[in-house]
Design an enzyme around this catalytic site. Sequence first.
Site, PDB file in Angstrom:
ATOM      1  N   CYS A 215     -23.725  -0.469  -1.767  1.00 16.90           N
ATOM      2  CA  CYS A 215     -22.634   0.438  -1.398  1.00 16.90           C
ATOM      3  C   CYS A 215     -22.867   1.842  -1.939  1.00 16.90           C
ATOM      4  O   CYS A 215     -22.644   2.842  -1.233  1.00 16.90           O
ATOM      5  CB  CYS A 215     -21.292  -0.116  -1.865  1.00 16.90           C
ATOM      6  SG  CYS A 215     -21.184  -0.480  -3.633  1.00 16.90           S
TER       7      CYS A 215
ATOM      8  N   CYS B 238     -22.053  -4.356   2.235  1.00 13.38           N
ATOM      9  CA  CYS B 238     -21.805  -5.303   1.153  1.00 13.38           C
ATOM     10  C   CYS B 238     -22.290  -6.705   1.551  1.00 13.38           C
ATOM     11  O   CYS B 238     -21.860  -7.250   2.573  1.00 13.38           O
ATOM     12  CB  CYS B 238     -20.318  -5.347   0.817  1.00 13.38           C
ATOM     13  SG  CYS B 238     -19.899  -6.567  -0.458  1.00 13.38           S
TER      14      CYS B 238
ATOM     15  N   CYS C 126     -13.567   5.102   7.183  1.00 11.05           N
ATOM     16  CA  CYS C 126     -14.990   4.803   7.063  1.00 11.05           C
ATOM     17  C   CYS C 126     -15.133   3.398   6.483  1.00 11.05           C
ATOM     18  O   CYS C 126     -14.385   3.015   5.583  1.00 11.05           O
ATOM     19  CB  CYS C 126     -15.672   5.823   6.147  1.00 11.05           C
ATOM     20  SG  CYS C 126     -17.418   5.500   5.830  1.00 11.05           S
TER      21      CYS C 126
ATOM     22  N   ASP D 259       0.797  -1.224   0.000  1.00 12.47           N
ATOM     23  CA  ASP D 259       0.000   0.000   0.000  1.00 12.47           C
ATOM     24  C   ASP D 259       0.836   1.284   0.000  1.00 12.47           C
ATOM     25  O   ASP D 259       0.398   2.314   0.499  1.00 12.47           O
ATOM     26  CB  ASP D 259      -0.941  -0.013   1.224  1.00 12.47           C
ATOM     27  CG  ASP D 259      -1.971   1.100   1.159  1.00 12.47           C
ATOM     28  OD1 ASP D 259      -2.350   1.490   0.048  1.00 12.47           O
ATOM     29  OD2 ASP D 259      -2.392   1.589   2.223  1.00 12.47           O
TER      30      ASP D 259
ATOM     31  N   CYS E 259     -20.971  -8.796  -8.336  1.00 12.98           N
ATOM     32  CA  CYS E 259     -21.826  -7.833  -7.652  1.00 12.98           C
ATOM     33  C   CYS E 259     -23.254  -7.868  -8.201  1.00 12.98           C
ATOM     34  O   CYS E 259     -24.201  -7.472  -7.501  1.00 12.98           O
ATOM     35  CB  CYS E 259     -21.269  -6.425  -7.796  1.00 12.98           C
ATOM     36  SG  CYS E 259     -19.778  -6.115  -6.830  1.00 12.98           S
TER      37      CYS E 259
ATOM     38  N   CYS F  23     -26.690  -5.511  -7.457  1.00 13.50           N
ATOM     39  CA  CYS F  23     -26.625  -4.890  -6.134  1.00 13.50           C
ATOM     40  C   CYS F  23     -26.007  -3.497  -6.206  1.00 13.50           C
ATOM     41  O   CYS F  23     -24.973  -3.289  -6.851  1.00 13.50           O
ATOM     42  CB  CYS F  23     -25.810  -5.765  -5.184  1.00 13.50           C
ATOM     43  SG  CYS F  23     -25.626  -5.072  -3.526  1.00 13.50           S
TER      44      CYS F  23
ATOM     45  N   CYS G  72     -23.498   5.231   0.765  1.00 15.61           N
ATOM     46  CA  CYS G  72     -22.451   6.236   0.975  1.00 15.61           C
ATOM     47  C   CYS G  72     -23.075   7.587   1.302  1.00 15.61           C
ATOM     48  O   CYS G  72     -23.771   8.178   0.476  1.00 15.61           O
ATOM     49  CB  CYS G  72     -21.576   6.355  -0.274  1.00 15.61           C
ATOM     50  SG  CYS G  72     -20.250   7.582  -0.079  1.00 15.61           S
TER      51      CYS G  72
ATOM     52  N   CYS H   8     -14.965  11.395  -0.263  1.00 19.65           N
ATOM     53  CA  CYS H   8     -14.862  10.154   0.513  1.00 19.65           C
ATOM     54  C   CYS H   8     -14.471  10.442   1.963  1.00 19.65           C
ATOM     55  O   CYS H   8     -13.487  11.144   2.232  1.00 19.65           O
ATOM     56  CB  CYS H   8     -13.831   9.236  -0.133  1.00 19.65           C
ATOM     57  SG  CYS H   8     -13.537   7.710   0.764  1.00 19.65           S
TER      58      CYS H   8
ATOM     59  N   CYS I 172     -19.312   1.459   3.095  1.00 15.95           N
ATOM     60  CA  CYS I 172     -19.511   0.738   1.841  1.00 15.95           C
ATOM     61  C   CYS I 172     -19.115  -0.734   1.947  1.00 15.95           C
ATOM     62  O   CYS I 172     -19.522  -1.550   1.116  1.00 15.95           O
ATOM     63  CB  CYS I 172     -18.758   1.413   0.694  1.00 15.95           C
ATOM     64  SG  CYS I 172     -16.962   1.351   0.816  1.00 15.95           S
TER      65      CYS I 172
END
Length: 358
Positions: A207, A261, A254, A146, A201, A204, A211, A227, A257
Amino acid sequence: MIDSGRGDGYSLSGMRTLTEAVKHEAKELGFDLVGIAQPEPSPHAARYKAWLANGYHAEMGYLARRDAVEKRADPRFVMQNARSIVVVGLNYYPGDHRAHREQQGKVSRYAWGADYHDVLLDRLKQLATWLEGRLGREVARRAYVDFGPLMERELARRAGLGWFGKNTNLIHPAIGSYFFLGELLLDVPLTADVPFPGNRCGTCTACLDACPTSALVAPGVLDANRCISYLTIEHRGRIPKALRSLMEDWVFGCDICQEVCPWNQRFASPADQSVFRPARPMLDLIDVLSLDQEGFRARFRETPLWRAKRRGLLRNAAVVLGNLRAAAAVPALKAAVQDEDPLVREHAVWALSQISSG
């Protein structure tokens, strides 16, 4: 090693055997997911450039630097002699937030425990050291968690670890999306996995609908400017007034989302790693406002919350206290109005106005 005339000293059967051994060792080191990707140009490079062109990266200018864009488009710019990329996933799901008092703020689940960068990097280095012992030679490698110029989720998809959810997270059908990714670029050829097929997905839109700031502007497209995770972690300046009340009680990051799911609701299970056991699911915001720089360092230096810096975390704490209309926080907020940092002062004033009007 058996030279098959390929010029690299590896036979196909030898590569498959070594690949399986690498995967087995990765699992022995505690990784929940492991797959192999080839260092090839990303098919999503054009989409990434379009995302940047729309300004959806907000103030994260490092994402748009020319050299960084080139490296993300092709990992061979990161390591020219890379022959394979080991992609690993580590489940970090710690469970649900507990009930909290009026002056507490939520912390994103990934940040409840130790700094995940250190945990994953240490295990990736152990994997590389094991591989050197297996091959009897030094292995050229680069490990990332990351922080490098790689399209991590794209590499993970190519390594068969999941698909891109509409919330932009990578989702694995057996564990959901609460997992960290790490990559180990090697000069060793390994057998690549088949990219994860399709997208599960379906129709659906949970998410997107959930938000609070409408940061998901389209399926799979995130506008970081809106965000909550960006605003509370990466953003260094004032939080736009129009978005403050929408942050609800999130003081760092946060998970909304991910919480809604269906794949997480069905399959997310608490991580086995003790290092990720709940340590700070909630923060006492009045206590946070009392921290000077040394206090902040002592409390958060070895944690993911260090990323927000003192001024960012106190800014966030003030916003959440305003959202909660926490009357008990008035004395602490009045003290914060005198803080040496103008960013903290501004948001403390806003919070007091929210409480007085509530």
